[in-house]
Design an enzyme around this catalytic site. Structure first.
Site, PDB file in Angstrom:
ATOM      1  N   GLU A  87     -22.153   5.775 -50.576  1.00 28.24           N
ATOM      2  CA  GLU A  87     -23.204   5.822 -49.568  1.00 28.24           C
ATOM      3  C   GLU A  87     -24.339   4.859 -49.930  1.00 28.24           C
ATOM      4  O   GLU A  87     -24.903   4.938 -51.010  1.00 28.24           O
ATOM      5  CB  GLU A  87     -23.745   7.246 -49.450  1.00 28.24           C
ATOM      6  CG  GLU A  87     -22.686   8.315 -49.173  1.00 28.24           C
ATOM      7  CD  GLU A  87     -22.090   8.224 -47.769  1.00 28.24           C
ATOM      8  OE1 GLU A  87     -22.625   7.448 -46.946  1.00 28.24           O
ATOM      9  OE2 GLU A  87     -21.098   8.925 -47.513  1.00 28.24           O
ATOM     10  N   CYS A 149     -26.167  17.011 -49.596  1.00 29.17           N
ATOM     11  CA  CYS A 149     -25.859  15.779 -50.339  1.00 29.17           C
ATOM     12  C   CYS A 149     -26.819  14.658 -49.956  1.00 29.17           C
ATOM     13  O   CYS A 149     -27.403  13.994 -50.821  1.00 29.17           O
ATOM     14  CB  CYS A 149     -24.435  15.313 -50.040  1.00 29.17           C
ATOM     15  SG  CYS A 149     -23.136  16.360 -50.682  1.00 29.17           S
ATOM     16  N   HIS A 168     -19.249  10.295 -52.055  1.00 30.24           N
ATOM     17  CA  HIS A 168     -18.551  11.393 -51.391  1.00 30.24           C
ATOM     18  C   HIS A 168     -17.070  11.296 -51.720  1.00 30.24           C
ATOM     19  O   HIS A 168     -16.453  10.238 -51.538  1.00 30.24           O
ATOM     20  CB  HIS A 168     -18.742  11.319 -49.876  1.00 30.24           C
ATOM     21  CG  HIS A 168     -19.903  12.118 -49.392  1.00 30.24           C
ATOM     22  ND1 HIS A 168     -20.885  11.607 -48.567  1.00 30.24           N
ATOM     23  CD2 HIS A 168     -20.248  13.404 -49.619  1.00 30.24           C
ATOM     24  CE1 HIS A 168     -21.785  12.555 -48.312  1.00 30.24           C
ATOM     25  NE2 HIS A 168     -21.409  13.652 -48.934  1.00 30.24           N
TER      26      HIS A 168
END
Length: 225
Positions: A87, A149, A168
């Site tokens: 991410e 998260c 993730h």
């Protein structure tokens, strides 16, 4: 933050909803057995975070105040994922889903006066291109999903001036055991540390980035990939 810190903190999450065994924490435990490689000269510290907004806020603050890591890597599970996603950024608003205690952040915000987006100083696109893990794809994402998260990531980027990452991973399966996911984390974090050093040398890991730092194409094109 001490730029000479030789500590890398890696966190995984505890149980939530139907995920009584969270693959993120299982993978982080496997990583702790492997280490990050002696040649890197960094100490690996692992921590489990609860899927709890209030507690996460306290613990992330303590990570940066007490440990002052060179890099903090947060690992979470994406129940629908078939690949590992790196991410690029954390988002400040949109946190509507309740945590394990039934709590939702007020107005769906991480930080009331925070920027809309904070980007990591690590180029996740570059890392995803270089990280080679047999048995699982490593991909790049700009949308971390607006749950605990993403909330954790935003706060860590804020406290760490961009020296944070969120990975993730898919749920555990026969094809993706914890041992493979732990090895994948080792490979990916090694690449992230190399990328961090490049960014540091170029003066890129120094502050928080807002929406103005993204091109219009980046904001409107493909959030997930």
């Amino acid at each position: 933050m001490d730029s000479q810190s030789s500590c890398v903190v890696v966190t995984g999450f505890g149980p939530f909803r139907q995920h009584l065994v969270n693959s993120s924490w299982e993978a982080v435990k496997e990583l702790s057995k492997l280490g990050l490689g002696n040649d890197l000269g960094v100490e690996l510290r692992i921590l489990q975070l609860p899927v709890d907004y209030k507690e996460v806020k306290k613990r992330v603050t303590r990570i940066w105040e007490d440990l002052q890591p060179q890099l903090a890597v947060h690992v979470g599970v994406d129940p629908a994922a078939k690949a590992i996603f790196l991410e690029q950024c954390g988002k400040n608003r949109g946190y509507r889903d309740a945590d394990i205690r039934g709590f939702r952040p007020e107005h769906g915000l991480c930080l009331p006066d925070g920027p809309e987006v904070i980007a990591s100083g690590v180029s996740m696109k570059a890392v995803s291109r270089r990280a080679r893990v047999e048995g699982v794809e490593v991909a790049f994402s700009r949308d971390a999903g607006r749950y605990v998260c993403d909330y954790t990531y935003y706060l860590s980027l804020h406290h760490g001036n961009g020296c944070a990452a969120l990975i993730h991973i898919p749920p555990l399966s026969r094809w993706l055991p914890a041992s493979l996911l732990g090895k994948a984390l080792q490979v990916i974090i090694q690449e992230m540390l190399e990328e961090t050093e490049k960014a540091r040398a170029q003066g890129l890991v120094h502050g928080k980035l807002g929406l103005g730092d993204f091109s219009q194409r980046e904001l409107t094109g493909g959030l997930l990939l």
